[in-house]
Design a protein around this motif. Structure first.
Motif, PDB file in Angstrom:
ATOM      1  N   PHE A  19      -4.918 -60.223  19.208  1.00 52.50           N
ATOM      2  CA  PHE A  19      -4.677 -59.631  17.901  1.00 52.50           C
ATOM      3  C   PHE A  19      -5.982 -59.112  17.321  1.00 52.50           C
ATOM      4  O   PHE A  19      -7.083 -59.555  17.678  1.00 52.50           O
ATOM      5  CB  PHE A  19      -4.051 -60.658  16.938  1.00 52.50           C
ATOM      6  CG  PHE A  19      -5.008 -61.732  16.489  1.00 52.50           C
ATOM      7  CD1 PHE A  19      -5.825 -61.555  15.366  1.00 52.50           C
ATOM      8  CD2 PHE A  19      -5.111 -62.924  17.192  1.00 52.50           C
ATOM      9  CE1 PHE A  19      -6.710 -62.532  14.964  1.00 52.50           C
ATOM     10  CE2 PHE A  19      -5.999 -63.909  16.793  1.00 52.50           C
ATOM     11  CZ  PHE A  19      -6.808 -63.720  15.678  1.00 52.50           C
ATOM     12  N   GLY A  20      -5.848 -58.143  16.426  1.00 51.67           N
ATOM     13  CA  GLY A  20      -6.961 -57.674  15.631  1.00 51.67           C
ATOM     14  C   GLY A  20      -6.582 -57.747  14.164  1.00 51.67           C
ATOM     15  O   GLY A  20      -5.478 -57.330  13.789  1.00 51.67           O
ATOM     16  N   GLU A  58      -0.917 -48.437  12.899  1.00 55.44           N
ATOM     17  CA  GLU A  58      -0.943 -49.015  11.563  1.00 55.44           C
ATOM     18  C   GLU A  58       0.472 -49.219  11.028  1.00 55.44           C
ATOM     19  O   GLU A  58       0.649 -49.713   9.920  1.00 55.44           O
ATOM     20  CB  GLU A  58      -1.731 -48.114  10.607  1.00 55.44           C
ATOM     21  CG  GLU A  58      -3.189 -47.934  10.992  1.00 55.44           C
ATOM     22  CD  GLU A  58      -3.920 -46.991  10.050  1.00 55.44           C
ATOM     23  OE1 GLU A  58      -4.931 -47.428   9.473  1.00 55.44           O
ATOM     24  OE2 GLU A  58      -3.482 -45.834   9.892  1.00 55.44           O
ATOM     25  N   GLY A  59       1.480 -48.806  11.804  1.00 58.54           N
ATOM     26  CA  GLY A  59       2.873 -48.938  11.392  1.00 58.54           C
ATOM     27  C   GLY A  59       3.479 -47.691  10.795  1.00 58.54           C
ATOM     28  O   GLY A  59       4.667 -47.675  10.449  1.00 58.54           O
ATOM     29  N   THR A  60       2.702 -46.621  10.673  1.00 57.32           N
ATOM     30  CA  THR A  60       3.209 -45.370  10.106  1.00 57.32           C
ATOM     31  C   THR A  60       4.052 -44.627  11.136  1.00 57.32           C
ATOM     32  O   THR A  60       3.628 -44.467  12.285  1.00 57.32           O
ATOM     33  CB  THR A  60       2.053 -44.462   9.656  1.00 57.32           C
ATOM     34  OG1 THR A  60       1.223 -45.173   8.739  1.00 57.32           O
ATOM     35  CG2 THR A  60       2.579 -43.205   8.986  1.00 57.32           C
ATOM     36  N   ARG A  63      -4.648 -44.521  15.536  1.00 55.57           N
ATOM     37  CA  ARG A  63      -4.473 -45.019  16.897  1.00 55.57           C
ATOM     38  C   ARG A  63      -5.669 -45.867  17.316  1.00 55.57           C
ATOM     39  O   ARG A  63      -6.792 -45.646  16.886  1.00 55.57           O
ATOM     40  CB  ARG A  63      -4.290 -43.856  17.878  1.00 55.57           C
ATOM     41  CG  ARG A  63      -3.150 -42.919  17.516  1.00 55.57           C
ATOM     42  CD  ARG A  63      -2.883 -41.933  18.634  1.00 55.57           C
ATOM     43  NE  ARG A  63      -2.439 -42.638  19.838  1.00 55.57           N
ATOM     44  CZ  ARG A  63      -2.269 -42.047  21.029  1.00 55.57           C
ATOM     45  NH1 ARG A  63      -2.542 -40.765  21.178  1.00 55.57           N
ATOM     46  NH2 ARG A  63      -1.851 -42.736  22.070  1.00 55.57           N
ATOM     47  N   ARG A  64      -5.404 -46.815  18.194  1.00 52.33           N
ATOM     48  CA  ARG A  64      -6.465 -47.667  18.730  1.00 52.33           C
ATOM     49  C   ARG A  64      -6.221 -47.900  20.214  1.00 52.33           C
ATOM     50  O   ARG A  64      -5.080 -47.845  20.692  1.00 52.33           O
ATOM     51  CB  ARG A  64      -6.541 -48.984  17.968  1.00 52.33           C
ATOM     52  CG  ARG A  64      -5.307 -49.843  18.051  1.00 52.33           C
ATOM     53  CD  ARG A  64      -5.480 -51.111  17.216  1.00 52.33           C
ATOM     54  NE  ARG A  64      -4.860 -51.006  15.904  1.00 52.33           N
ATOM     55  CZ  ARG A  64      -5.167 -51.792  14.870  1.00 52.33           C
ATOM     56  NH1 ARG A  64      -6.083 -52.726  14.998  1.00 52.33           N
ATOM     57  NH2 ARG A  64      -4.564 -51.646  13.706  1.00 52.33           N
ATOM     58  N   GLN A  65      -7.285 -48.163  20.944  1.00 54.93           N
ATOM     59  CA  GLN A  65      -7.166 -48.389  22.386  1.00 54.93           C
ATOM     60  C   GLN A  65      -6.453 -49.706  22.684  1.00 54.93           C
ATOM     61  O   GLN A  65      -5.658 -49.792  23.620  1.00 54.93           O
ATOM     62  CB  GLN A  65      -8.546 -48.401  23.035  1.00 54.93           C
ATOM     63  CG  GLN A  65      -8.518 -48.663  24.547  1.00 54.93           C
ATOM     64  CD  GLN A  65      -9.890 -48.533  25.176  1.00 54.93           C
ATOM     65  OE1 GLN A  65     -10.576 -47.540  24.958  1.00 54.93           O
ATOM     66  NE2 GLN A  65     -10.300 -49.526  25.944  1.00 54.93           N
ATOM     67  N   SER A  66      -6.743 -50.732  21.890  1.00 54.59           N
ATOM     68  CA  SER A  66      -6.147 -52.045  22.124  1.00 54.59           C
ATOM     69  C   SER A  66      -6.325 -52.886  20.875  1.00 54.59           C
ATOM     70  O   SER A  66      -6.901 -52.443  19.867  1.00 54.59           O
ATOM     71  CB  SER A  66      -6.822 -52.745  23.306  1.00 54.59           C
ATOM     72  OG  SER A  66      -8.116 -53.221  22.940  1.00 54.59           O
ATOM     73  N   TYR A  67      -5.863 -54.147  20.940  1.00 53.74           N
ATOM     74  CA  TYR A  67      -6.018 -55.047  19.805  1.00 53.74           C
ATOM     75  C   TYR A  67      -7.481 -55.314  19.470  1.00 53.74           C
ATOM     76  O   TYR A  67      -7.803 -55.747  18.361  1.00 53.74           O
ATOM     77  CB  TYR A  67      -5.299 -56.369  20.087  1.00 53.74           C
ATOM     78  CG  TYR A  67      -5.951 -57.213  21.172  1.00 53.74           C
ATOM     79  CD1 TYR A  67      -7.014 -58.074  20.870  1.00 53.74           C
ATOM     80  CD2 TYR A  67      -5.512 -57.158  22.491  1.00 53.74           C
ATOM     81  CE1 TYR A  67      -7.611 -58.851  21.852  1.00 53.74           C
ATOM     82  CE2 TYR A  67      -6.103 -57.922  23.473  1.00 53.74           C
ATOM     83  CZ  TYR A  67      -7.152 -58.767  23.155  1.00 53.74           C
ATOM     84  OH  TYR A  67      -7.751 -59.527  24.137  1.00 53.74           O
ATOM     85  N   ALA A  68      -8.385 -55.056  20.422  1.00 51.57           N
ATOM     86  CA  ALA A  68      -9.809 -55.306  20.200  1.00 51.57           C
ATOM     87  C   ALA A  68     -10.515 -54.132  19.532  1.00 51.57           C
ATOM     88  O   ALA A  68     -11.735 -54.151  19.381  1.00 51.57           O
ATOM     89  CB  ALA A  68     -10.491 -55.640  21.525  1.00 51.57           C
ATOM     90  N   HIS A  69      -9.763 -53.105  19.128  1.00 50.66           N
ATOM     91  CA  HIS A  69     -10.361 -51.901  18.548  1.00 50.66           C
ATOM     92  C   HIS A  69      -9.737 -51.601  17.191  1.00 50.66           C
ATOM     93  O   HIS A  69      -8.568 -51.891  16.946  1.00 50.66           O
ATOM     94  CB  HIS A  69     -10.154 -50.696  19.472  1.00 50.66           C
ATOM     95  CG  HIS A  69     -10.782 -50.852  20.816  1.00 50.66           C
ATOM     96  ND1 HIS A  69     -10.183 -51.556  21.845  1.00 50.66           N
ATOM     97  CD2 HIS A  69     -11.961 -50.391  21.314  1.00 50.66           C
ATOM     98  CE1 HIS A  69     -10.962 -51.521  22.916  1.00 50.66           C
ATOM     99  NE2 HIS A  69     -12.048 -50.829  22.616  1.00 50.66           N
ATOM    100  N   GLN A  70     -10.511 -50.955  16.335  1.00 48.20           N
ATOM    101  CA  GLN A  70     -10.013 -50.517  15.037  1.00 48.20           C
ATOM    102  C   GLN A  70      -9.297 -49.172  15.170  1.00 48.20           C
ATOM    103  O   GLN A  70      -9.655 -48.355  16.023  1.00 48.20           O
ATOM    104  CB  GLN A  70     -11.171 -50.364  14.053  1.00 48.20           C
ATOM    105  CG  GLN A  70     -11.933 -51.641  13.771  1.00 48.20           C
ATOM    106  CD  GLN A  70     -13.037 -51.422  12.771  1.00 48.20           C
ATOM    107  OE1 GLN A  70     -12.853 -50.758  11.761  1.00 48.20           O
ATOM    108  NE2 GLN A  70     -14.203 -51.991  13.040  1.00 48.20           N
ATOM    109  N   SER A  96     -10.257 -44.934  24.433  1.00 47.23           N
ATOM    110  CA  SER A  96      -9.428 -43.988  25.180  1.00 47.23           C
ATOM    111  C   SER A  96      -7.958 -44.240  24.858  1.00 47.23           C
ATOM    112  O   SER A  96      -7.514 -45.387  24.832  1.00 47.23           O
ATOM    113  CB  SER A  96      -9.654 -44.139  26.686  1.00 47.23           C
ATOM    114  OG  SER A  96     -10.972 -43.773  27.042  1.00 47.23           O
ATOM    115  N   VAL A  97      -7.213 -43.157  24.633  1.00 52.64           N
ATOM    116  CA  VAL A  97      -5.774 -43.256  24.390  1.00 52.64           C
ATOM    117  C   VAL A  97      -5.069 -42.123  25.129  1.00 52.64           C
ATOM    118  O   VAL A  97      -5.644 -41.059  25.360  1.00 52.64           O
ATOM    119  CB  VAL A  97      -5.436 -43.183  22.878  1.00 52.64           C
ATOM    120  CG1 VAL A  97      -6.024 -44.368  22.129  1.00 52.64           C
ATOM    121  CG2 VAL A  97      -5.909 -41.873  22.271  1.00 52.64           C
ATOM    122  N   PRO A  98      -3.802 -42.320  25.522  1.00 53.98           N
ATOM    123  CA  PRO A  98      -3.048 -41.252  26.192  1.00 53.98           C
ATOM    124  C   PRO A  98      -2.638 -40.175  25.202  1.00 53.98           C
ATOM    125  O   PRO A  98      -2.264 -40.473  24.062  1.00 53.98           O
ATOM    126  CB  PRO A  98      -1.825 -41.982  26.760  1.00 53.98           C
ATOM    127  CG  PRO A  98      -1.658 -43.173  25.876  1.00 53.98           C
ATOM    128  CD  PRO A  98      -3.037 -43.580  25.448  1.00 53.98           C
TER     129      PRO A  98
END
Length: 480
Positions: free
Chosen positions: A68-69, A313-315, A350-357, A459-461
Motif C-alpha cells: 500500500f501507499g 486516485e479513484g477518478t 497514474r502511478r507505476q505501483s503502490y510504491a509510487h505517488q 513506467s505505465v502502459p
C-alpha cells in the motif's frame, strides 16, 4: 460502446483477506484531518514473463507482490509512505510519516470532494497469468520460432516474448469511500533477424492490451505479427543510407503517433503547466497547431492498453480534448494539478505501483482523423520522407524539441514512394511541427498495444494513435 456489465466496483472488502480495510480507513481519516487530499492505495499484483530466443526458452519469471501507499496532501506539500507489510500497524506507521506534510500551509479547511463514481467498465476482469497453461505458452513460443524460420531462408535469429500482468486495486478515500478495479494486461512481442550478403537487419512487431491471451494467440494473429516483423526486416535489408536536410514528412497511421505522444502529449500534462515548464504553458485558448488538428486523451477505449476504469486516485477516466481544431482547450489533470489550476480532474492520476505517488499521465493519446487520402499526401510531395515506424526518441518538455529515430522509412521522389532508407531521424519541436501539419488522413489507427511511457522514473502502459499526416519542412537527420 463500453460494456457496463462489469462495473469497476466489482469487489468487496473481503477480497483483501485478513487486512482490515475499515481499521485502515480510520487511520486514514485521522491522517487527513486538516489536510487537502490524500488516500490509501492498495495493490495486489501477479505478473509472468517468458523469453524465447535462438530456439530455446532463455528465461521465465513469475512475481507476486502486494502493498500500500498512503498519501497526505496539504497545499502543494505531499507526505507519502509505502510498505509491503499489509497490516494496520504498518498503515499507522505510514500515516505518522505522511502527516508531516500538514506542517505546511493548507489551501483549504476541508478535504477535497471524493471522485464521482462510475459503473462503466472498459475491460473484463480476467486472469491473464493463469488462464493459459505454462506448457501451452512454451509451445506457442516454439511455434512462433519455427514458423518464422520456415518463412524465409534469410532468417538467422528469432526472439519472442510473452508478458502477462494482473493488478487488483483498492483505493480508500476520506469518509469511508472505497474504489476498486481489476486490471488485466498482456503483450506478445516478436523479433526477427535476416541476413544477406553479410548484412544483417532486425525488426520487431507485437500486440497486446487489457484482453485475454486468446485474443492475441490464435494462429492467424501471432502469424500476422511474425509476418510483419519479417517484412520490416527484409525492407531494411535493402535500404540505403538516409539523406539529411529539410523536407516534407508523411507519417503513417498508428504507431507513428509516438511522436505526438512524446513531443506534444507530455507537454499537455497538468503538472508541467501548473509549474510553467511546458512549451504549452499559458497558451490556453490560443492556436497552437494547424486547423484540423484535434488531439485527445481517452482512458475509456475498450480493451486498450492505456485504458483504466478509474485512475489511481479513484477518478473515473474520460475522453479529454486537449487541442481542438488547432486550439489548446485542455490539459490532463490528476487531483493535485486540477485543484491548483482551478480545473476538474480528468482521470489521469497514474502511478507505476503502490510504491509510487500519482502524477498526471497519459492513457490513450491520439490525433483524430481527417479527410485526406494517404495516396494524395504522397502524390503531392515532390521530395520528402515517408515514415512508417519509429524506434526511440528524446524530447525536452520545456521547449518541445525532439529527435526520433525511424525504423522503417522511404524516400518520396516526385510524388512516388522510392527506396527504403536506414538511419533517418526526425528533428524539430512539437508545437512547430503541429503548426506545419497540412494534410490529415482518413485512416486513423491505434498502435497494436505495445506502448510504455516513462516519466519521473515511473513506467505505465499507454495507447497511441493517429491517422496518416503530412508535416511541412521537418529537419531529417541522415547517414547518407
Amino acid at each position: 460502446m463500453p460494456d457496463a456489465s462489469h462495473p469497476a466496483a466489482n469487489a468487496s472488502p473481503s477480497d483483501w483477506g485478513d487486512f482490515d480495510l475499515h481499521a485502515a480507513q480510520g487511520v486514514l481519516d485521522d491522517a487527513l484531518s486538516g489536510a487537502d487530499d490524500g488516500e490509501i492505495y492498495l495493490e495486489r499484483r501477479e505478473s509472468e514473463s517468458l523469453f524465447f530466443d535462438d530456439g530455446r526458452l532463455k528465461s521465465s519469471a513469475y512475481n507476486a507482490d502486494q502493498g500500500f501507499g498512503l498519501r497526505v496532501v496539504a497545499g502543494e506539500t505531499i507526505g507519502f509512505a509505502n510498505s509491503a507489510d499489509m497490516t494496520v500497524a504498518a498503515v499507522q506507521r505510514a500515516a505518522e510519516a505522511a502527516v508531516l506534510a500538514k506542517s505546511g500551509k493548507s489551501v483549504s479547511a476541508t478535504i477535497s470532494d471524493n471522485p464521482a463514481r462510475s459503473n462503466h467498465s472498459y475491460y473484463h476482469p480476467r486472469d491473464p497469468v493463469g488462464e493459459m497453461a505454462f506448457s501451452d505458452k512454451i509451445a506457442l513460443l516454439q511455434a512462433i520460432d519455427q514458423y518464422a524460420r520456415d518463412l524465409h531462408p534469410g532468417v538467422v535469429q528469432v526472439s519472442a516474448s510473452l508478458a502477462a500482468d494482473r493488478r487488483f486495486v483498492t483505493i480508500l478515500r476520506a469518509g469511508g469511500e472505497m474504489y476498486h478495479d481489476d486490471r488485466p494486461l498482456v503483450r506478445l512481442n516478436v523479433s526477427v533477424s535476416v541476413e544477406k550478403d553479410g548484412r544483417r537487419e532486425t525488426a520487431s512487431a507485437g500486440g497486446g492490451g487489457r484482453i485475454s491471451w486468446l485474443d492475441i494467440t490464435s494462429p492467424e494473429k501471432w502469424r500476422a505479427q511474425v509476418d510483419e516483423a519479417l517484412r520490416q526486416a527484409l525492407v531494411n535489408l535493402d535500404s540505403i543510407a538516409a539523406p539529411a536536410g529539410e523536407m516534407d514528412v508523411v507519417l503513417g497511421p498508428g504507431w507513428p503517433g509516438v511522436l505526438l505522444h512524446e513531443a506534444v502529449g507530455h507537454g499537455l500534462e497538468g503538472d508541467f503547466n501548473r509549474k510553467g515548464t511546458s512549451a504549452f504553458s499559458g497558451k490556453m485558448g490560443r492556436q497552437v497547431a494547424a486547423k484540423g488538428v484535434t488531439i485527445v486523451d481517452d482512458g475509456t477505449v475498450p480493451d486498450a492498453r492505456g485504458s483504466l476504469n478509474i485512475d489511481d486516485e479513484g477518478t473515473a477516466t474520460s475522453c479529454t480534448t486537449l487541442i481542438e481544431d488547432g486550439v489548446l482547450v485542455g490539459y490532463m489533470h490528476d487531483r493535485l494539478s486540477a485543484r491548483q489550476m482551478g480545473a476538474k480532474a480528468t482521470g489521469n492520476g497514474r502511478r507505476q505501483s503502490y510504491a509510487h505517488q500519482p502524477l498526471p499521465r497519459m492513457t490513450n493519446t491520439f490525433m483524430r482523423g481527417g479527410s485526406d487520402k494517404l495516396a494524395d499526401m504522397i502524390a503531392n510531395t515532390k521530395r520528402g520522407l515517408y515514415a512508417v515506424n519509429f524506434g526511440g526518441g528524446q524530447v525536452d518538455i520545456t521547449n518541445g524539441k525532439f529527435v526520433f529515430q525511424c525504423t522503417e522509412a522511404y524516400l518520396i521522389e516526385d510524388g512516388k514512394i522510392g527506396k527504403a532508407v536506414k538511419g533517418a531521424s526526425l528533428i524539430g519541436d512539437g508545437p512547430a511541427a503541429m503548426r506545419q501539419v497540412d494534410m490529415i488522413g482518413d485512416d486513423f489507427r491505434f498502435d497494436p498495444g505495445v506502448g510504455t511511457c516513462g516519466k519521473a522514473g515511473q513506467s505505465v502502459p499507454v495507447g497511441i494513435g493517429q491517422p496518416s499526416l503530412r508535416i511541412r519542412g521537418l529537419t531529417v537527420g541522415g547517414t547518407g
